[in-house]
Scaffold this motif. Sequence first.
Motif, PDB file in Angstrom:
ATOM      1  N   SER A 196      12.842   3.408  -8.635  1.00 27.78           N
ATOM      2  CA  SER A 196      12.966   3.780  -9.847  1.00 27.78           C
ATOM      3  C   SER A 196      12.220   4.008 -10.686  1.00 27.78           C
ATOM      4  O   SER A 196      11.571   4.285 -10.988  1.00 27.78           O
ATOM      5  CB  SER A 196      13.500   1.936  -9.935  1.00 27.78           C
ATOM      6  N   TRP A 197      12.658   3.688 -12.115  1.00 31.14           N
ATOM      7  CA  TRP A 197      11.762   4.247 -13.036  1.00 31.14           C
ATOM      8  C   TRP A 197      11.018   3.498 -13.681  1.00 31.14           C
ATOM      9  O   TRP A 197       9.596   3.647 -14.050  1.00 31.14           O
ATOM     10  CB  TRP A 197      12.489   4.885 -14.349  1.00 31.14           C
ATOM     11  N   LEU A 198      10.644   2.413 -13.108  1.00 31.21           N
ATOM     12  CA  LEU A 198       9.568   1.476 -13.244  1.00 31.21           C
ATOM     13  C   LEU A 198       8.785   1.844 -12.313  1.00 31.21           C
ATOM     14  O   LEU A 198       8.124   1.201 -12.450  1.00 31.21           O
ATOM     15  CB  LEU A 198      10.320   0.060 -12.765  1.00 31.21           C
ATOM     16  N   ASP A 199       8.996   2.571 -11.564  1.00 29.42           N
ATOM     17  CA  ASP A 199       8.034   2.989 -10.339  1.00 29.42           C
ATOM     18  C   ASP A 199       6.629   3.826 -11.267  1.00 29.42           C
ATOM     19  O   ASP A 199       5.954   4.160  -9.868  1.00 29.42           O
ATOM     20  CB  ASP A 199       8.816   3.417  -8.641  1.00 29.42           C
ATOM     21  N   LEU A 200       7.334   4.346 -11.855  1.00 33.94           N
ATOM     22  CA  LEU A 200       6.456   6.137 -12.055  1.00 33.94           C
ATOM     23  C   LEU A 200       4.710   5.147 -12.550  1.00 33.94           C
ATOM     24  O   LEU A 200       4.253   6.017 -12.231  1.00 33.94           O
ATOM     25  CB  LEU A 200       7.428   6.444 -13.443  1.00 33.94           C
ATOM     26  N   SER A 201       4.860   4.747 -13.575  1.00 37.73           N
ATOM     27  CA  SER A 201       3.735   4.240 -13.712  1.00 37.73           C
ATOM     28  C   SER A 201       2.725   3.534 -13.036  1.00 37.73           C
ATOM     29  O   SER A 201       1.651   3.645 -12.782  1.00 37.73           O
ATOM     30  CB  SER A 201       4.060   3.345 -15.122  1.00 37.73           C
ATOM     31  N   LYS A 202       3.673   2.518 -12.214  1.00 39.31           N
ATOM     32  CA  LYS A 202       2.552   2.057 -11.212  1.00 39.31           C
ATOM     33  C   LYS A 202       2.355   3.856 -10.116  1.00 39.31           C
ATOM     34  O   LYS A 202       1.098   3.238  -9.908  1.00 39.31           O
ATOM     35  CB  LYS A 202       3.541   1.045 -10.244  1.00 39.31           C
ATOM     36  N   THR A 203       2.644   4.659 -10.102  1.00 35.41           N
ATOM     37  CA  THR A 203       2.839   4.991  -8.414  1.00 35.41           C
ATOM     38  C   THR A 203       1.509   5.963  -9.591  1.00 35.41           C
ATOM     39  O   THR A 203       0.583   6.687  -8.946  1.00 35.41           O
ATOM     40  CB  THR A 203       3.991   6.229  -8.571  1.00 35.41           C
ATOM     41  N   ILE A 204       1.886   6.856 -10.821  1.00 36.09           N
ATOM     42  CA  ILE A 204       0.728   7.609 -11.407  1.00 36.09           C
ATOM     43  C   ILE A 204      -0.867   6.791 -11.619  1.00 36.09           C
ATOM     44  O   ILE A 204      -1.459   6.758 -11.281  1.00 36.09           O
ATOM     45  CB  ILE A 204       1.204   8.074 -12.526  1.00 36.09           C
ATOM     46  N   LEU A 205      -0.529   5.689 -11.541  1.00 39.03           N
ATOM     47  CA  LEU A 205      -2.518   4.614 -11.895  1.00 39.03           C
ATOM     48  C   LEU A 205      -2.817   4.451 -10.335  1.00 39.03           C
ATOM     49  O   LEU A 205      -3.977   4.530 -10.139  1.00 39.03           O
ATOM     50  CB  LEU A 205      -1.790   3.537 -12.366  1.00 39.03           C
ATOM     51  N   SER A 206      -1.913   4.590  -9.480  1.00 39.90           N
ATOM     52  CA  SER A 206      -2.469   4.136  -7.646  1.00 39.90           C
ATOM     53  C   SER A 206      -3.130   5.636  -7.613  1.00 39.90           C
ATOM     54  O   SER A 206      -3.983   5.642  -7.072  1.00 39.90           O
ATOM     55  CB  SER A 206      -1.487   4.188  -7.090  1.00 39.90           C
ATOM     56  N   LEU A 207      -2.281   7.159  -8.073  1.00 41.20           N
ATOM     57  CA  LEU A 207      -2.644   7.990  -7.185  1.00 41.20           C
ATOM     58  C   LEU A 207      -4.134   8.984  -8.081  1.00 41.20           C
ATOM     59  O   LEU A 207      -4.855   9.060  -7.335  1.00 41.20           O
ATOM     60  CB  LEU A 207      -1.849   9.379  -7.920  1.00 41.20           C
ATOM     61  N   CYS A 208      -4.013   8.043  -9.900  1.00 43.30           N
ATOM     62  CA  CYS A 208      -5.613   8.214 -10.708  1.00 43.30           C
ATOM     63  C   CYS A 208      -6.393   7.284  -9.868  1.00 43.30           C
ATOM     64  O   CYS A 208      -6.950   7.021 -10.642  1.00 43.30           O
ATOM     65  CB  CYS A 208      -5.072   8.472 -11.985  1.00 43.30           C
ATOM     66  N   ASP A 209      -6.344   6.374  -8.911  1.00 45.63           N
ATOM     67  CA  ASP A 209      -7.406   5.558  -9.266  1.00 45.63           C
ATOM     68  C   ASP A 209      -7.568   4.405 -10.419  1.00 45.63           C
ATOM     69  O   ASP A 209      -8.487   4.375 -10.725  1.00 45.63           O
ATOM     70  CB  ASP A 209      -8.171   6.218  -8.488  1.00 45.63           C
ATOM     71  N   ALA A 210      -6.387   4.599 -11.125  1.00 47.23           N
ATOM     72  CA  ALA A 210      -6.492   3.577 -11.736  1.00 47.23           C
ATOM     73  C   ALA A 210      -6.002   2.592 -12.450  1.00 47.23           C
ATOM     74  O   ALA A 210      -5.421   1.963 -11.341  1.00 47.23           O
ATOM     75  CB  ALA A 210      -5.527   4.403 -13.779  1.00 47.23           C
ATOM     76  N   LYS A 211      -6.760   1.673 -12.826  1.00 47.15           N
ATOM     77  CA  LYS A 211      -6.564  -0.058 -12.714  1.00 47.15           C
ATOM     78  C   LYS A 211      -5.142  -0.507 -13.016  1.00 47.15           C
ATOM     79  O   LYS A 211      -4.389   0.130 -14.180  1.00 47.15           O
ATOM     80  CB  LYS A 211      -7.342  -1.319 -13.720  1.00 47.15           C
ATOM     81  N   PRO A 212      -3.999  -0.983 -12.591  1.00 45.79           N
ATOM     82  CA  PRO A 212      -2.411  -1.543 -12.337  1.00 45.79           C
ATOM     83  C   PRO A 212      -2.602  -2.394 -13.847  1.00 45.79           C
ATOM     84  O   PRO A 212      -3.784  -2.877 -13.959  1.00 45.79           O
ATOM     85  CB  PRO A 212      -2.264  -2.042 -10.944  1.00 45.79           C
ATOM     86  N   ILE A 213      -1.914  -2.229 -14.559  1.00 48.22           N
ATOM     87  CA  ILE A 213      -1.151  -3.011 -15.547  1.00 48.22           C
ATOM     88  C   ILE A 213      -0.214  -4.223 -15.040  1.00 48.22           C
ATOM     89  O   ILE A 213       0.380  -4.508 -13.431  1.00 48.22           O
ATOM     90  CB  ILE A 213       0.599  -2.734 -16.037  1.00 48.22           C
ATOM     91  N   ASP A 214      -0.736  -5.338 -15.161  1.00 49.86           N
ATOM     92  CA  ASP A 214      -0.190  -6.725 -15.497  1.00 49.86           C
ATOM     93  C   ASP A 214       1.089  -6.992 -15.081  1.00 49.86           C
ATOM     94  O   ASP A 214       1.465  -6.888 -16.474  1.00 49.86           O
ATOM     95  CB  ASP A 214      -1.316  -7.909 -16.078  1.00 49.86           C
ATOM     96  N   GLY A 215       1.554  -7.582 -13.939  1.00 46.46           N
ATOM     97  CA  GLY A 215       2.993  -7.496 -13.904  1.00 46.46           C
ATOM     98  C   GLY A 215       4.181  -6.195 -13.943  1.00 46.46           C
ATOM     99  O   GLY A 215       5.204  -6.899 -14.627  1.00 46.46           O
ATOM    100  N   ALA A 216       3.515  -5.475 -13.804  1.00 47.39           N
ATOM    101  CA  ALA A 216       4.527  -4.616 -13.218  1.00 47.39           C
ATOM    102  C   ALA A 216       5.319  -4.833 -12.379  1.00 47.39           C
ATOM    103  O   ALA A 216       4.835  -5.461 -11.283  1.00 47.39           O
ATOM    104  CB  ALA A 216       3.763  -2.849 -12.806  1.00 47.39           C
ATOM    105  N   GLN A 217       6.469  -4.195 -12.011  1.00 49.56           N
ATOM    106  CA  GLN A 217       8.104  -4.828 -11.771  1.00 49.56           C
ATOM    107  C   GLN A 217       8.253  -3.971 -10.728  1.00 49.56           C
ATOM    108  O   GLN A 217       8.721  -3.995 -10.232  1.00 49.56           O
ATOM    109  CB  GLN A 217       8.551  -4.785 -13.191  1.00 49.56           C
TER     110      GLN A 217
END
Length: 462
Positions: free
Chosen positions: A263-284
Amino acid sequence: MKKRPNIMLLVAEDTGRHQGCYGDPVNCTPAVDSIAAAGTRYTNAFSTAPVCAPSRSAMMMGKTAFSQGSHHMRSMLKHPPKLFTEALRESGYYVNWTNKTDFNFEPPSSFADDCSSWYDDLASGKLKDRPWLLYRNYEISHESKMWPDAWGDAVAPHLTESDRVDPARVPVPPYLADTPEIRADIARYYESLIAQNKGIAQALDALEKSGERDNTIIFYFSDHGRGLLREKRWMYDAGIHLPLIVSAPGITTPGSVSDELVSWLDLSKTILSLCDAKPIDGAQGRIFLGPDTQPEPKYVFAGRDRMDEVFDRVRVARSRKYHYIRNDFPQLPWASRQQYMEKQITTQQMRELNAKGQLNAAQANWFSTEKPAEEFFDIQQDPHCLNNLASAPSVGKELAAHRKALAEFLDQTGDLGQRPEADLIAEGIVENKLPEYYERVAPLPENYRIGDLVEAPVEMPK
């Protein structure tokens, strides 16, 4: 990759899965296909909305537009949640969001470092000395560019004579009439993909010259489906089932294909993980790539609400095999007049043929006076979503499972679409944009009307 990766987001507008690497017979996207040859092509990737601003807002927030208030097309969310690019910048990344936000909210200044063209700086090694995310939107494939006059001004200058697409070559989906006018529209769409592909080639060339290719993850995807009747704006497969291609050296396998649900909901969460960045609270969403990959879900979800002056509310649960649509207002027809869509020659042609009784059953169905409350399609057997199985006993168990999954997702994440927009305005969640859209409400020409014309006073929010 030995250091934190760079990210390149190449985002197409109004573009379905019509690339050569997806098996399209016109086969006019060699640069896009080269990304697939170097990485993974996803065959079950889905937007959360069939129109641009709600889709983009969900991608930026990592949350559905209808759970946050940015679900009505051309609304304006007053207080958007934290965006993934802000989290990326906080972790040390340089973000250049070159063009087009269109998020149904005004992004804060903290969402990007720059909003300027980066091709030359990337090619010459002048980017900031830290990991980066570079974004580029390719609006040349937008619905409006298929209008003949706009095509001549926007697309034609990017084409040579050999780039022209013969309308006789293009495939016409069965829900559209096969006429010279509609074929010409579709041919202009393919020509816009050729022009889009040239822009993609420029970005890839700049990346090669930079020497950063081996440390850069490339994402190519689209905001929603092609700008044709029953595709963009509608919740069928053609509206939300989209291209997603990812090339990540050392992570993706060159030339590979994945059929997992994304899902396009997955794009930002995946990018942040790949970049070793803190996830967004409440990401779906979920992480679908890299060392922290999470399990594939059974379903992904999507929805549509007001499209400019046309109100509706539709929700979707999609599995690999089935496509479930819940029409919350079945009394509202698919074929409501929408000013912007009426400029499309295909729309005009279909209305004319319907008025003359010259459409077959699959084509005329879109002009029904009402929609079914539920639609259910075996997408593997019926990719064009023509045979509604919602009343078929043979799929009763599967239908109930999709219905339940959708209800649970909406309960867990919240659905502000169930509340009148006037209430959201009164509570200060969104700005009052309704007056400008009420001005667009108008009947179709008499010979194109379906059902009864009902005129009633409308009280606009103060």
